[in-house]
Design an enzyme around this catalytic site. Sequence first.
Site, mmCIF file in Angstrom:
data_model
loop_
_atom_site.group_PDB
_atom_site.id
_atom_site.type_symbol
_atom_site.label_atom_id
_atom_site.label_comp_id
_atom_site.label_asym_id
_atom_site.label_seq_id
_atom_site.Cartn_x
_atom_site.Cartn_y
_atom_site.Cartn_z
ATOM 1 N N GLU A 69 30.885 34.622 -39.938
ATOM 2 C CA GLU A 69 31.577 34.797 -41.224
ATOM 3 C C GLU A 69 30.607 35.172 -42.350
ATOM 4 O O GLU A 69 30.919 35.017 -43.532
ATOM 5 C CB GLU A 69 32.375 33.538 -41.605
ATOM 6 C CG GLU A 69 33.356 33.087 -40.535
ATOM 7 C CD GLU A 69 34.213 31.901 -40.944
ATOM 8 O OE1 GLU A 69 34.693 31.863 -42.084
ATOM 9 O OE2 GLU A 69 34.401 30.992 -40.098
ATOM 10 N N TYR A 78 39.384 12.176 -46.083
ATOM 11 C CA TYR A 78 39.073 11.104 -45.162
ATOM 12 C C TYR A 78 40.379 10.689 -44.496
ATOM 13 O O TYR A 78 41.357 10.470 -45.217
ATOM 14 C CB TYR A 78 38.456 9.910 -45.895
ATOM 15 C CG TYR A 78 37.921 8.879 -44.941
ATOM 16 C CD1 TYR A 78 36.693 9.071 -44.330
ATOM 17 C CD2 TYR A 78 38.664 7.749 -44.626
ATOM 18 C CE1 TYR A 78 36.203 8.136 -43.421
ATOM 19 C CE2 TYR A 78 38.171 6.816 -43.723
ATOM 20 C CZ TYR A 78 36.937 7.007 -43.140
ATOM 21 O OH TYR A 78 36.449 6.093 -42.245
ATOM 22 N N HIS A 119 31.427 18.157 -45.656
ATOM 23 C CA HIS A 119 31.845 19.386 -46.319
ATOM 24 C C HIS A 119 32.770 19.034 -47.478
ATOM 25 O O HIS A 119 33.393 17.976 -47.501
ATOM 26 C CB HIS A 119 32.544 20.320 -45.332
ATOM 27 C CG HIS A 119 33.731 19.685 -44.672
ATOM 28 N ND1 HIS A 119 33.622 18.963 -43.506
ATOM 29 C CD2 HIS A 119 35.035 19.647 -45.024
ATOM 30 C CE1 HIS A 119 34.819 18.518 -43.174
ATOM 31 N NE2 HIS A 119 35.699 18.906 -44.083
ATOM 32 N N PRO A 148 38.341 13.192 -42.088
ATOM 33 C CA PRO A 148 38.279 14.641 -41.974
ATOM 34 C C PRO A 148 38.627 15.081 -40.547
ATOM 35 O O PRO A 148 38.686 14.240 -39.647
ATOM 36 C CB PRO A 148 36.805 14.940 -42.263
ATOM 37 C CG PRO A 148 36.085 13.716 -41.806
ATOM 38 C CD PRO A 148 37.029 12.561 -42.029
HETATM 39 P P1 M7G Z 1 38.668 18.727 -43.007
HETATM 40 O O1 M7G Z 1 38.777 17.939 -44.254
HETATM 41 O O2 M7G Z 1 37.693 18.264 -41.979
HETATM 42 O O3 M7G Z 1 40.027 18.827 -42.280
HETATM 43 O O4 M7G Z 1 38.310 20.206 -43.446
HETATM 44 P P2 M7G Z 1 41.429 19.433 -42.668
HETATM 45 O O5 M7G Z 1 41.573 20.666 -41.812
HETATM 46 O O6 M7G Z 1 42.371 18.378 -42.234
HETATM 47 O O7 M7G Z 1 41.427 19.712 -44.117
HETATM 48 C C1 M7G Z 1 37.839 21.197 -42.596
HETATM 49 C C2 M7G Z 1 38.101 22.512 -43.284
HETATM 50 O O8 M7G Z 1 37.475 23.568 -42.578
HETATM 51 C C3 M7G Z 1 39.584 22.845 -43.325
HETATM 52 O O9 M7G Z 1 39.956 23.146 -44.658
HETATM 53 C C4 M7G Z 1 39.717 24.042 -42.393
HETATM 54 O O10 M7G Z 1 40.727 24.932 -42.801
HETATM 55 C C5 M7G Z 1 38.359 24.673 -42.463
HETATM 56 N N1 M7G Z 1 37.993 25.414 -41.256
HETATM 57 C C6 M7G Z 1 38.194 25.017 -39.985
HETATM 58 N N2 M7G Z 1 37.690 25.966 -39.137
HETATM 59 C C7 M7G Z 1 37.735 25.858 -37.693
HETATM 60 C C8 M7G Z 1 37.153 26.974 -39.890
HETATM 61 C C9 M7G Z 1 36.479 28.192 -39.572
HETATM 62 O O11 M7G Z 1 36.232 28.560 -38.415
HETATM 63 N N3 M7G Z 1 36.071 28.948 -40.641
HETATM 64 C C10 M7G Z 1 36.323 28.573 -41.941
HETATM 65 N N4 M7G Z 1 35.929 29.398 -42.901
HETATM 66 N N5 M7G Z 1 36.944 27.418 -42.251
HETATM 67 C C11 M7G Z 1 37.362 26.620 -41.244
#
Ligand code: M7G
Length: 346
Positions: free
Chosen positions: A167, A256, A264, A258
């Site tokens: 990316e 939380y 992140h 996550p």
């Molecule tokens: P999280 O708070 O761990 O979980 O955030 P959530 O999905 O329940 O919010 C992880 C964040 O990473 C999320 O907002 C996902 O949309 C984003 N995300 C996940 N993946 C696999 C990717 C990716 O491959 N590329 C990008 N740019 N974002 C991702």
Amino acid sequence: QDLASLIGRFKYVRVLDSNPHTKVISLLGSIDGKDAVLTAEKTHFIFDETVRRPSQSGRSTPIFFHREIDEYSFLNGITDLKELTSNDIYYWGLSVLKQHILHNPTAKVNLIWPASQFHIKGYDQQDLHVVRETPDMYRNIVVPFIQEMCTSERMKWVNNILYEGAEDDRVVYKEYSSRNKEDGFVILPDMKWDGINIDSLYLVAIVYRDDIKSLRDLNPNHRDWLIRLNKKIKTIIPQHYDYNVNPDELRVFIHYQPSYYHFHVHIVNIRHPGVGEERGSGMTVLLEDVIEALGFLGPEGYMKKTLTYVIGENHDLWKKGFKEEVEKQLKHDGIATSPEKGSGFN
Ligand code: M7G
């Protein structure tokens, strides 16, 4: 493998979730015999300043600017209109808007393939429960779960972004030197963002340090680092988007539990309604609140705090002990779970 050919081979199994509020539908299916989760989200309207200029530097990171209303904006873009009813001063009807794959796409489509049970369960509709996660529960139930979740396979996408140039063309900001890994981080568009409409701007900042799995690992020693991170995010992002979004229009927060246990931070336009809540589960903490709390939480920071949040029955933690804990907590609090078990207060 490209998205179009994968979707062409998608065999539908069932609807995982469908939400008329967020305009999102998630389908379970299979591609070449392996599970797949296909999600579609209707994009927001294009109007006036929320228009994308194709990037000039050759980078695909979109740039926004104020522009005259164009043929794709709502209003000019109405190609068909049918009135349903009117009553006094109220009129309502249906319309078809002009669509264009680049200028005004209909929906954003996400595909996870091959999808694991974690992915499928995460998208599936489920019953939710409020739970108090005590420090003991964290140690006994959550820590072993985090170890299970931190496989290199599951963290692959994160490492791809940090070290493998994945990316890369979309990265908004990157600060990294191998000598000072502690301070390094990268900001890029989240998978959740359509990349078109700044009203729904959704970015994610991923840090290089890997000693922080979640909110729980934060203690007062991290406070200055988080203050710097917060300041950089709120300086860099408005600059990058020509101040079409201002520092005080960014919701900067962490989740939380996550989905991925590598620290992140989510960066979202405050106009994006309900973001962070749309999952219905977990909790959302503003980075500002984290920084403030670390000023008085004591030397162990979030490790000592009881965190109350919503958990879905599909979450592994529910089966790994949270279910019993919720029952115990209600009993301990003297709260009946059904009319037979008690009525009123004692
Ligand atoms: P999280 O708070 O761990 O979980 O955030 P959530 O999905 O329940 O919010 C992880 C964040 O990473 C999320 O907002 C996902 O949309 C984003 N995300 C996940 N993946 C696999 C990717 C990716 O491959 N590329 C990008 N740019 N974002 C991702």
